[in-house]
Design a protein around this motif. Structure first.
Motif, PDB file in Angstrom:
ATOM      1  N   ALA A  58       0.585  -1.036  -0.147  1.00 41.06           N
ATOM      2  CA  ALA A  58      -0.184   0.106   0.078  1.00 41.06           C
ATOM      3  C   ALA A  58       1.154   1.372   0.162  1.00 41.06           C
ATOM      4  O   ALA A  58       0.849   2.186  -0.749  1.00 41.06           O
ATOM      5  N   ARG A  59       2.189   1.452   0.838  1.00 42.51           N
ATOM      6  CA  ARG A  59       2.960   2.443   0.549  1.00 42.51           C
ATOM      7  C   ARG A  59       3.643   2.768  -0.424  1.00 42.51           C
ATOM      8  O   ARG A  59       3.914   3.503  -1.057  1.00 42.51           O
ATOM      9  N   ARG A  60       4.109   1.390  -1.265  1.00 38.69           N
ATOM     10  CA  ARG A  60       4.956   1.617  -2.667  1.00 38.69           C
ATOM     11  C   ARG A  60       3.749   2.672  -3.815  1.00 38.69           C
ATOM     12  O   ARG A  60       4.061   3.005  -4.347  1.00 38.69           O
ATOM     13  N   PHE A  61       2.692   1.997  -3.293  1.00 36.33           N
ATOM     14  CA  PHE A  61       1.038   1.798  -4.463  1.00 36.33           C
ATOM     15  C   PHE A  61       1.194   4.024  -4.220  1.00 36.33           C
ATOM     16  O   PHE A  61       1.186   4.812  -4.977  1.00 36.33           O
ATOM     17  N   GLU A  62       1.279   3.946  -2.644  1.00 33.56           N
ATOM     18  CA  GLU A  62       0.768   5.585  -2.610  1.00 33.56           C
ATOM     19  C   GLU A  62       2.515   6.415  -2.897  1.00 33.56           C
ATOM     20  O   GLU A  62       1.925   7.434  -3.956  1.00 33.56           O
ATOM     21  N   VAL A  63       3.001   6.132  -2.857  1.00 31.63           N
ATOM     22  CA  VAL A  63       4.512   6.249  -3.263  1.00 31.63           C
ATOM     23  C   VAL A  63       4.138   6.521  -5.004  1.00 31.63           C
ATOM     24  O   VAL A  63       5.292   8.069  -5.289  1.00 31.63           O
ATOM     25  N   LEU A  64       3.905   6.401  -5.366  1.00 30.29           N
ATOM     26  CA  LEU A  64       4.557   6.104  -6.781  1.00 30.29           C
ATOM     27  C   LEU A  64       3.183   6.472  -7.435  1.00 30.29           C
ATOM     28  O   LEU A  64       3.784   7.174  -8.327  1.00 30.29           O
ATOM     29  N   GLN A  65       2.307   6.708  -6.245  1.00 30.11           N
ATOM     30  CA  GLN A  65       0.704   7.806  -7.073  1.00 30.11           C
ATOM     31  C   GLN A  65       1.074   9.322  -7.021  1.00 30.11           C
ATOM     32  O   GLN A  65       0.804  10.213  -8.002  1.00 30.11           O
ATOM     33  N   VAL A  66       2.181   9.651  -5.943  1.00 33.93           N
ATOM     34  CA  VAL A  66       2.284  10.733  -5.658  1.00 33.93           C
ATOM     35  C   VAL A  66       3.840  11.221  -6.858  1.00 33.93           C
ATOM     36  O   VAL A  66       3.695  12.195  -6.796  1.00 33.93           O
ATOM     37  N   ASN A  67       4.065  10.246  -7.537  1.00 32.91           N
ATOM     38  CA  ASN A  67       5.121  10.680  -8.330  1.00 32.91           C
ATOM     39  C   ASN A  67       4.803  11.324  -9.397  1.00 32.91           C
ATOM     40  O   ASN A  67       4.491  10.559 -10.648  1.00 32.91           O
ATOM     41  N   GLN A  68       4.473  12.026 -10.032  1.00 29.61           N
ATOM     42  CA  GLN A  68       4.893  13.096 -11.067  1.00 29.61           C
ATOM     43  C   GLN A  68       4.945  12.867 -12.342  1.00 29.61           C
ATOM     44  O   GLN A  68       5.095  11.741 -13.445  1.00 29.61           O
ATOM     45  N   GLU A  69       6.395  12.491 -11.985  1.00 25.79           N
ATOM     46  CA  GLU A  69       7.445  11.832 -12.965  1.00 25.79           C
ATOM     47  C   GLU A  69       6.883   9.944 -13.436  1.00 25.79           C
ATOM     48  O   GLU A  69       6.874   9.585 -14.857  1.00 25.79           O
ATOM     49  N   TYR A  70       6.928   9.268 -12.237  1.00 23.00           N
ATOM     50  CA  TYR A  70       5.891   7.737 -12.579  1.00 23.00           C
ATOM     51  C   TYR A  70       4.378   8.166 -13.541  1.00 23.00           C
ATOM     52  O   TYR A  70       4.552   7.226 -14.733  1.00 23.00           O
ATOM     53  N   SER A  71       4.323   9.008 -12.957  1.00 19.75           N
ATOM     54  CA  SER A  71       2.597   9.124 -14.032  1.00 19.75           C
ATOM     55  C   SER A  71       3.038   9.347 -15.552  1.00 19.75           C
ATOM     56  O   SER A  71       1.998   8.448 -16.405  1.00 19.75           O
ATOM     57  N   ARG A  72       3.516  10.191 -15.676  1.00 20.90           N
ATOM     58  CA  ARG A  72       3.965  10.393 -16.860  1.00 20.90           C
ATOM     59  C   ARG A  72       4.655   9.306 -17.982  1.00 20.90           C
ATOM     60  O   ARG A  72       4.455   9.485 -19.085  1.00 20.90           O
ATOM     61  N   ALA A  73       5.591   9.188 -16.812  1.00 21.86           N
ATOM     62  CA  ALA A  73       6.119   7.903 -17.518  1.00 21.86           C
ATOM     63  C   ALA A  73       4.690   6.206 -18.142  1.00 21.86           C
ATOM     64  O   ALA A  73       5.384   5.836 -19.320  1.00 21.86           O
ATOM     65  N   ILE A  74       4.394   6.433 -17.007  1.00 24.06           N
ATOM     66  CA  ILE A  74       3.310   5.363 -17.442  1.00 24.06           C
ATOM     67  C   ILE A  74       1.897   5.935 -18.711  1.00 24.06           C
ATOM     68  O   ILE A  74       2.012   4.740 -19.286  1.00 24.06           O
ATOM     69  N   ASP A  75       2.228   7.109 -18.636  1.00 22.34           N
ATOM     70  CA  ASP A  75       1.340   8.182 -20.240  1.00 22.34           C
ATOM     71  C   ASP A  75       1.874   7.810 -21.433  1.00 22.34           C
ATOM     72  O   ASP A  75       1.851   7.344 -22.053  1.00 22.34           O
ATOM     73  N   ALA A  76       3.243   7.908 -21.082  1.00 25.56           N
ATOM     74  CA  ALA A  76       4.478   7.537 -22.423  1.00 25.56           C
ATOM     75  C   ALA A  76       4.168   5.659 -22.986  1.00 25.56           C
ATOM     76  O   ALA A  76       3.847   5.494 -24.100  1.00 25.56           O
ATOM     77  N   LEU A  77       4.153   5.239 -21.733  1.00 22.56           N
ATOM     78  CA  LEU A  77       4.281   3.929 -22.003  1.00 22.56           C
ATOM     79  C   LEU A  77       3.081   3.636 -22.786  1.00 22.56           C
ATOM     80  O   LEU A  77       2.666   2.850 -23.861  1.00 22.56           O
ATOM     81  N   ASN A  78       1.649   4.203 -22.242  1.00 19.79           N
ATOM     82  CA  ASN A  78       0.341   3.303 -23.225  1.00 19.79           C
ATOM     83  C   ASN A  78       0.461   4.539 -24.098  1.00 19.79           C
ATOM     84  O   ASN A  78      -0.076   3.878 -25.266  1.00 19.79           O
ATOM     85  N   ARG A  79       0.876   5.841 -24.005  1.00 22.43           N
ATOM     86  CA  ARG A  79       0.801   6.539 -25.756  1.00 22.43           C
ATOM     87  C   ARG A  79       1.221   5.412 -27.143  1.00 22.43           C
ATOM     88  O   ARG A  79       1.074   5.109 -28.031  1.00 22.43           O
ATOM     89  N   ALA A  80       3.509   4.812 -26.509  1.00 24.77           N
ATOM     90  CA  ALA A  80       4.173   4.550 -27.692  1.00 24.77           C
ATOM     91  C   ALA A  80       2.870   2.541 -28.178  1.00 24.77           C
ATOM     92  O   ALA A  80       3.636   2.796 -29.001  1.00 24.77           O
ATOM     93  N   THR A  81       2.892   2.433 -26.817  1.00 25.19           N
ATOM     94  CA  THR A  81       1.848   0.788 -27.416  1.00 25.19           C
ATOM     95  C   THR A  81       0.950   1.224 -28.009  1.00 25.19           C
ATOM     96  O   THR A  81       0.368   0.084 -29.014  1.00 25.19           O
ATOM     97  N   THR A  82       0.372   1.946 -28.168  1.00 24.70           N
ATOM     98  CA  THR A  82      -0.789   2.206 -28.789  1.00 24.70           C
ATOM     99  C   THR A  82      -0.543   2.460 -30.030  1.00 24.70           C
ATOM    100  O   THR A  82      -0.725   2.237 -31.370  1.00 24.70           O
ATOM    101  N   GLU A  83       0.633   3.600 -30.127  1.00 21.47           N
ATOM    102  CA  GLU A  83       1.826   3.769 -31.043  1.00 21.47           C
ATOM    103  C   GLU A  83       1.919   2.733 -32.195  1.00 21.47           C
ATOM    104  O   GLU A  83       2.077   2.091 -33.654  1.00 21.47           O
ATOM    105  N   LYS A  84       2.473   1.860 -31.466  1.00 20.37           N
ATOM    106  CA  LYS A  84       3.208   0.524 -32.232  1.00 20.37           C
ATOM    107  C   LYS A  84       2.327  -0.205 -32.458  1.00 20.37           C
ATOM    108  O   LYS A  84       2.158  -0.873 -33.519  1.00 20.37           O
TER     109      LYS A  84
END
Length: 124
Positions: A58-84
């Motif tokens: 739960a704490r790991r999830f919380e740490v990742l949820q507040v990390n803007q860089e992690y959010s941007r990376a997940i979004d980038a992964l989703n975009r790149a996967t769709t583009e592929k």
């Protein structure tokens, strides 16, 4: 835009190269995400107040949820996967068009040969 028969191999190669570049980008983004997750794991590992695995998760999830860089990376992964996925569909479309173009060319040649044979039979 329909390509000429001789243009398909280069177009197919270019589309395949684009898919490969996207695959490389996806691998890089996944590696970046893994580093961010590793950092979150380190933060959680040194929090002595966490009593069990569920609290640590739960704490790991919380740490990742507040990390803007992690959010941007997940979004980038989703975009790149769709583009592929779109690039793969385009590649497959080009391959199918090439197959059809080859069949159409063979049909035209066969019809021309059939026409020649018919004319020869009637003595023209």
């Amino acid at each position: 835009m329909k390509l000429r028969l001789g243009q398909y191999p280069a177009a197919i190669a270019q589309a395949a190269q684009h898919v490969n570049e996207l695959e490389q980008h996806i691998a890089e983004v996944r590696q970046h995400i893994a580093r961010l997750e590793g950092n979150a794991d380190m933060v959680v590992a040194f929090e002595t107040a966490l009593k069990n695995d569920n609290q640590r998760k739960a704490r790991r999830f919380e740490v990742l949820q507040v990390n803007q860089e992690y959010s941007r990376a997940i979004d980038a992964l989703n975009r790149a996967t769709t583009e592929k996925s779109n690039a793969l569909a385009h590649l497959e479309h080009l391959r199918n068009e090439f197959s059809v173009a080859k069949l159409e060319t063979r049909l035209t040649i066969a019809q021309q040969l059939t026409g020649l044979e018919s004319r020869e039979l009637v003595g023209l």
